[in-house]
Design an enzyme around this catalytic site. Structure first.
Site, PDB file in Angstrom:
ATOM      1  N   GLY A  12       0.782  -1.219   0.000  1.00  0.00           N
ATOM      2  CA  GLY A  12       0.000   0.000   0.000  1.00  0.00           C
ATOM      3  C   GLY A  12       0.818   1.275   0.000  1.00  0.00           C
ATOM      4  CG  ASP A  32       4.544  -4.271   6.927  1.00  0.00           C
ATOM      5  OD1 ASP A  32       3.710  -4.823   7.675  1.00  0.00           O
ATOM      6  OD2 ASP A  32       4.219  -3.554   5.961  1.00  0.00           O
ATOM      7  N   GLY A  71      -0.831   0.940   9.581  1.00  0.00           N
ATOM      8  CA  GLY A  71      -2.112   1.098  10.260  1.00  0.00           C
ATOM      9  C   GLY A  71      -3.082   0.027   9.819  1.00  0.00           C
ATOM     10  CE1 TYR A 164      -8.236   3.779   9.638  1.00  0.00           C
ATOM     11  CE2 TYR A 164     -10.003   5.284   9.051  1.00  0.00           C
ATOM     12  CZ  TYR A 164      -8.746   4.755   8.811  1.00  0.00           C
ATOM     13  OH  TYR A 164      -8.001   5.213   7.763  1.00  0.00           O
ATOM     14  CE  LYS A 168      -5.252   6.060  10.504  1.00  0.00           C
ATOM     15  NZ  LYS A 168      -3.803   5.878  10.223  1.00  0.00           N
TER      16      LYS A 168
END
Length: 274
Positions: A12, A32, A71, A164, A168
């Site tokens: 991504g 990761d 995330g 979520y 953020k």
């Protein structure tokens, strides 16, 4: 050329950012769960500590930049995991890497937020309080209780949408508060937020197919009529990480095709009152 840490580097937006930086001639230390220079679970204290330790060893105590991209999304079934990965992961990691960023004399940091923090009307103020207070255990417990209390229809479609958006939101608040402290600003370490909208990544697709997406049928307005690509985000992350970006800190940049502007056209600027 510099040395940069990129979390979420295996796929991504993280993979796109790592690629852009490497093409520009930089050394990238990717982190990761798999397929990275450093494999670590950033949702745990042990994983964060191990990642910081190895990153500091690899960069010899001097970093030019960090892109905190890793995330999870609102389809994650456990709100506690969302809390740990989306908020405490970047905060704790950056706290651990701050000395190396300061050692470069011009450290640059970008964290990935989300336009969900301003376009999803489900921000949990109590959870924000736990997050900004740094209480991971209380935040995880509260987020799970709130998830259990959410309407069944919400839990069925986006089981952790409130957690979520709230993580953020709190992350952007943390970044703005932190960026202007002497520990960061007066040591030349700049901290900014890129807030993507609907970007076609594995996180957004959640097992679906890109060809099934329709911008005109998306739940939020898409003024440009197209979805974003990881490269669209990587471009702006790179700009904030450049040495020339010397006079910007504490900024939150929406890169969302105009969604936030369409939904909240008068939200910015907000006049200061006395």
């Amino acid at each position: 050329m510099g040395t940069h840490v990129v979390t979420g580097a295996a796929s991504g937006m993280g993979a796109a950012t790592a690629r852009v930086l490497r093409e520009a001639g930089h050394t990238v230390i990717g982190i990761d769960l798999r397929d990275a220079d450093i494999t670590a679970d950033l949702g745990t204290d042990e994983g964060r500590e191990a990642a910081v330790s190895e990153a500091l060893e690899r960069c010899a105590g001097r970093l030019d930049g960090v892109a905190a991209v890793a995330g999870v999304g609102p389809s994650m079934p456990d709100a506690g995991t969302v809390v740990s990965v989306n908020y405490f992961n970047p905060v704790r990691l950056l706290e651990g890497l701050l000395p190396a960023l300061a050692a470069s004399g011009a450290g640059r940091v970008v964290v990935i937020g989300s336009n969900s923090s301003t376009t999803v009307p489900m921000i949990d103020d109590q959870l924000v309080g736990h997050l900004l207070a740094g209480d991971e255990e209380a935040a995880r417990e509260h987020a799970r209780a709130a998830q259990d209390a959410a309407p069944a229809a919400v839990r069925a479609t986006s089981p952790t949408i409130s957690a979520y958006a709230t993580t953020k939101f709190a992350l952007a608040r943390w970044a703005r508060r932190t960026a202007v402290t002497p520990e960061w600003a007066r040591r030349g370490v700049l901290l900014n937020v890129v807030a993507p909208g609907a970007v076609v990544t594995p996180l957004m697709l959640a097992g679906g197919r890109p060809e099934d997406l329709d911008a005109d049928a998306f739940p939020t307005p898409m003024p440009l009529g197209v979805f974003g690509n990881p490269e669209d985000i990587a471009f702006w992350v790179h700009q904030f990480l450049r040495p020339e970006a010397r006079f910007t800190t504490g900024a939150v940049l929406c890169v969302d095709g105009g969604t936030d502007a369409a939904m909240r056209p008068d939200a910015q600027p907000t006049a200061m009152t006395v």
